[in-house]
Enzyme design. Structure first.
Site, PDB file in Angstrom:
ATOM      1  N   ASP A  60       0.866  -1.188   0.000  1.00 24.78           N
ATOM      2  CA  ASP A  60       0.000   0.000   0.000  1.00 24.78           C
ATOM      3  C   ASP A  60       0.897   1.230   0.000  1.00 24.78           C
ATOM      4  O   ASP A  60       1.457   1.604   1.023  1.00 24.78           O
ATOM      5  CB  ASP A  60      -0.921   0.000   1.226  1.00 24.78           C
ATOM      6  N   HIS A  74      -5.631  12.617  13.290  1.00 23.37           N
ATOM      7  CA  HIS A  74      -6.720  12.439  12.314  1.00 23.37           C
ATOM      8  C   HIS A  74      -7.835  11.539  12.843  1.00 23.37           C
ATOM      9  O   HIS A  74      -8.897  11.453  12.236  1.00 23.37           O
ATOM     10  CB  HIS A  74      -6.178  11.828  11.021  1.00 23.37           C
ATOM     11  N   ASP A  80       1.910  19.732  12.658  1.00 25.51           N
ATOM     12  CA  ASP A  80       1.964  18.718  11.587  1.00 25.51           C
ATOM     13  C   ASP A  80       1.474  19.376  10.290  1.00 25.51           C
ATOM     14  O   ASP A  80       0.693  20.315  10.315  1.00 25.51           O
ATOM     15  CB  ASP A  80       1.040  17.557  11.974  1.00 25.51           C
ATOM     16  N   HIS A 102      -0.452  18.191   8.069  1.00 26.74           N
ATOM     17  CA  HIS A 102      -1.840  17.852   7.731  1.00 26.74           C
ATOM     18  C   HIS A 102      -2.795  18.457   8.747  1.00 26.74           C
ATOM     19  O   HIS A 102      -2.427  18.650   9.900  1.00 26.74           O
ATOM     20  CB  HIS A 102      -2.030  16.325   7.721  1.00 26.74           C
ATOM     21  N   ASP A 138       6.282  16.374   9.446  1.00 30.44           N
ATOM     22  CA  ASP A 138       6.116  16.345   7.995  1.00 30.44           C
ATOM     23  C   ASP A 138       5.984  17.773   7.457  1.00 30.44           C
ATOM     24  O   ASP A 138       5.914  17.985   6.247  1.00 30.44           O
ATOM     25  CB  ASP A 138       4.923  15.475   7.585  1.00 30.44           C
ATOM     26  N   TYR A 179       7.984  11.987   7.842  1.00 30.79           N
ATOM     27  CA  TYR A 179       8.273  10.776   7.069  1.00 30.79           C
ATOM     28  C   TYR A 179       9.625  10.773   6.388  1.00 30.79           C
ATOM     29  O   TYR A 179      10.005   9.789   5.767  1.00 30.79           O
ATOM     30  CB  TYR A 179       7.130  10.545   6.069  1.00 30.79           C
TER      31      TYR A 179
END
Ligand code: Q9C
Ligand code: ZN
EC number: 3.5.1.48
Length: 655
Positions: free
Chosen positions: A20, A135, A172, A174, A265, A305
């Protein structure tokens, strides 16, 4: 008081069992890379290590539904095919038989950290965890996140420790929509998130990630979204977002605890974020947050990451939590237009809910044609900005060169009391042009100051405090500036409070920036010579620091800072401490504070502790700035914005 590092090796167990491409970046090596680097740097050894515990199901139930907790519990016994099928029901989720255990450890690590900080066992800390949390929602896993670690920690801090105001800073890259949803009507949790957005074209593609989502019901104004509409945001953009958006609201909110959804990130090199901020930037963000909530900062890892960038950024964060000064930021400090547009739209969306933004929402007045401004220096001296700063790794963090014996009582043990003095002849030579330095007391004080300053310039000492008789304050400061500039400082920032005039024959060559906060008029005699009235109230003082002093300082990028509390400075101890704490973000923390000899040992003590890395006391609920203070600030910003770009919080108008 110490820094906790919360970790458990078991959290490296969860991993991807099938192909994935979306999930493969969330790997076990993220934790080992961060931890290995902390060890290599000797940072882990300086922390209080806490072994993460599992959160109980009751604790998970603070934010998740019992059905969802059961669903995740049951993944422990599923086979690969079943895990894959269940994972497919969520967005960007890959379950593993160890997921439940790891996710309970991740949530438990956050709880332990909050408990350690709120019981006073440590001042602050970092939890290194997997899976991340921000999240995840009441009944849904999402974006690699299973349980919402930071939300659970916040709910626990309210429930078990009785807190009423918690700031959650989500740096972050996101949007932590999970945290937003869980607290959107809760005024006791101020949630700030910046995130790659690209006008809604970036994951998780939500309308409610935009700046106009500000919370609802009782929680109106307690959700703060700063969407980045372009990639490539860098140090200047991040620092500007803190100075012009987050920090004004955060001071007004007056949190009792700061939780950080610390995803890296948002750092340079990350494949998800595509941003440009360097690891050092996280030292600055951390340091800026440490002035809140009496320094009670709990950071919990989210994304990140790029292993190298992640490891460095984690080190920067931990180093700063430990009290080390932030390394100077590299690159020119000019926020980009897209960042300014985002900051401005978030400020406009929040303005109805926050007094600290209301008075300032109009655009600063245009430059007066033919005004006195910035003659002979139309642009920042970029050649000077290219020169490398002195890079400090001093063995002594803070030295105090005071004569008052009772200072010893209020100093932490690692602050040294300096006995040394510069050579008599040399001191006299520097003093000669100044009548006020003729007296023996003034000369003796100058000798101690020069010795301290040399120690700082040579890299033996990072920061220090010296004193002078009030009558000799201006002359002593003049000598300190000249000596600093002639002994290695490339750019010297001088923040002078009270009645201290700029030395008249100081060169306007861009090597010194003089900022006088003295209670007379607001004036920018040149881009390197600024004076502003001392604001009357805490609110005005804060907007002066966040809206003027720090933007000028971050634009100028000094490698030495002098802060002088001269005659009639009128500053309360906690205000002086805050100013010193925030100036410590500049020049690698190379800050010399100059006090009057009859200052109280309390004032000297609090400044020494703050320069040494302790958190300043929190200011409490702050008053708003007076209209006069706001007017002075707006005027100066209008005058200086064209030269000192970190002052901007509005994009340029397109004519
Ligand atoms: N290329 C955290 O950082 N995939 N989660 C996005 C866009 C999901 C990120 C795909 C990213 C989840 C904690
Ligand atoms: Zn992320």
């Amino acid at each position: 008081m110490g820094t906790a590092l919360v970790y458990h090796e078991d959290m490296t167990a969860t991993r991807l069992l099938w192909d994935d491409p979306e999930c493969e970046i969330e790997r076990p090596e993220r934790l080992t890379a961060a931890l290995d680097r902390l060890r290599q740097r000797g940072l882990e050894q300086r922390c209080l290590l806490l072994s993460a515990r599992e959160a109980s199901e009751e604790e998970l139930g603070l934010v998740h539904s019992p059905e969802y907790v059961s669903l995740v519990r049951e993944t422990q016994v599923l086979g690969k095919e079943e895990l894959q099928a269940l994972s497919g029901q969520f967005d960007a989720i890959c379950f593993h038989p160890s997921t439940f255990h790891c996710a309970r450890l991740a949530a438990g690590a956050g709880l332990q950290l909050v408990d350690a900080v709120l019981t006073g066992a440590v001042q602050n800390g970092l939890a290194l965890v997997r899976p991340p949390g921000h999240h995840s929602q009441r009944a849904a896993a999402n974006g690699f996140c299973v349980f919402n670690n930071v939300a659970i920690a916040a709910a626990h801090a309210k429930q078990k420790h009785g807190l009423h105001r918690i700031l959650v800073v989500d740096w972050d890259v996101h949007h932590g929509q999970g945290i937003q949803y869980l607290f959107e009507d809760d005024p006791s949790i101020l949630y700030f998130s910046w995130h790659r957005y690209e006008h809604g074209r970036f994951w998780p593609f939500l309308r409610e990630s935009d700046a106009d989502a500000v919370g609802r019901g009782q929680g109106l104004g307690f959700t703060v979204n700063l969407p980045w509409n372009q990639v490539g945001m860098g140090n200047a953009d991040y620092v500007a977002a803190f100075l012009h958006l987050l920090l004004p609201l955060a001071f007004e909110f007056d949190p009792e605890l700061v939780l950080v959804s610390a995803g890296f990130d948002s750092a340079i090199g990350d494949p998800e974020g595509q941003m440009q901020a360097t690891p050092e930037c996280f030292a600055h963000l951390t340091q800026l947050l440490q002035v809140l909530a009496g320094g009670r900062v709990c950071a919990v890892l989210e994304g990140g990451y790029h292993l190298e960038s992640l490891a460095e950024s984690v080190c920067m964060t931990v180093q700063t939590l430990l009290g080390d000064p932030a390394p100077p930021l590299s690159g020119s400090m000019v926020p980009c237009q897209s960042a300014l547009e985002s900051i401005q739209s978030a400020r406009a969306a929040q303005a109805p809910h926050w007094k600290s933004l209301q008075l300032q929402e109009e655009r600063p007045p245009p430059l007066l044609p033919g005004g006195p401004v910035c003659k002979g220096a139309a642009s920042a001296p970029s050649s000077l900005l290219d020169q490398p700063c002195l890079c400090p790794a001093p063995s002594v963090r803070t030295a105090v060169a005071l004569t008052a014996p009772d200072i010893t009582l209020v100093l932490p043990p690692d602050v040294i009391q300096q006995e040394g003095s510069a050579l008599r002849e040399e001191t006299e030579a520097w003093a000669r042009p100044h009548e006020s330095l003729a007296r023996e007391e003034a000369l003796a004080a100058l000798g101690k100051l020069l010795y301290l300053l040399d120690g700082m310039l040579d890299g033996q000492v990072n920061s220090g405090i010296a004193a002078t008789p009030a009558s000799a304050a201006a002359a002593t400061l003049d000598v300190a500036i000249r000596r600093g500039l002639s002994h290695g400082a490339q750019r010297l920032l001088c923040v002078a409070l009270g009645q201290l005039d700029r030395p008249p024959d100081l060169a306007h060559d861009g090597r010194s920036l003089w900022l006088n906060i003295r209670g007379k008029e607001a004036a920018a005699l040149s881009m390197f010579h600024v004076s502003t009235p001392l604001p009357a109230m805490t609110g005005g003082f804060l907007s002066c620091i966040l809206g003027l002093v720090l933007p000028l300082a971050y634009s100028f990028q000094p490698d030495l800072v002098l802060v002088a509390l001269g005659p009639g400075h009128g500053l309360q101890g906690r205000h002086a401490a805050l100013l010193a704490a925030m100036l410590r973000g500049l020049a690698g923390g190379r800050v010399l504070a100059l006090l009057e000899e009859d200052s109280t040992p309390q004032l000297a003590g609090i400044l020494a502790r703050v320069l040494n890395g302790e958190a300043p006391p929190s200011l409490g609920a702050s008053s708003v700035a007076s209209p006069e203070d706001v007017r002075a600030l707006m005027y100066l910003r209008g005058q200086l914005e064209p030269q000192w770009k970190m002052l901007q919080c509005h994009p340029h108008l397109v004519a």
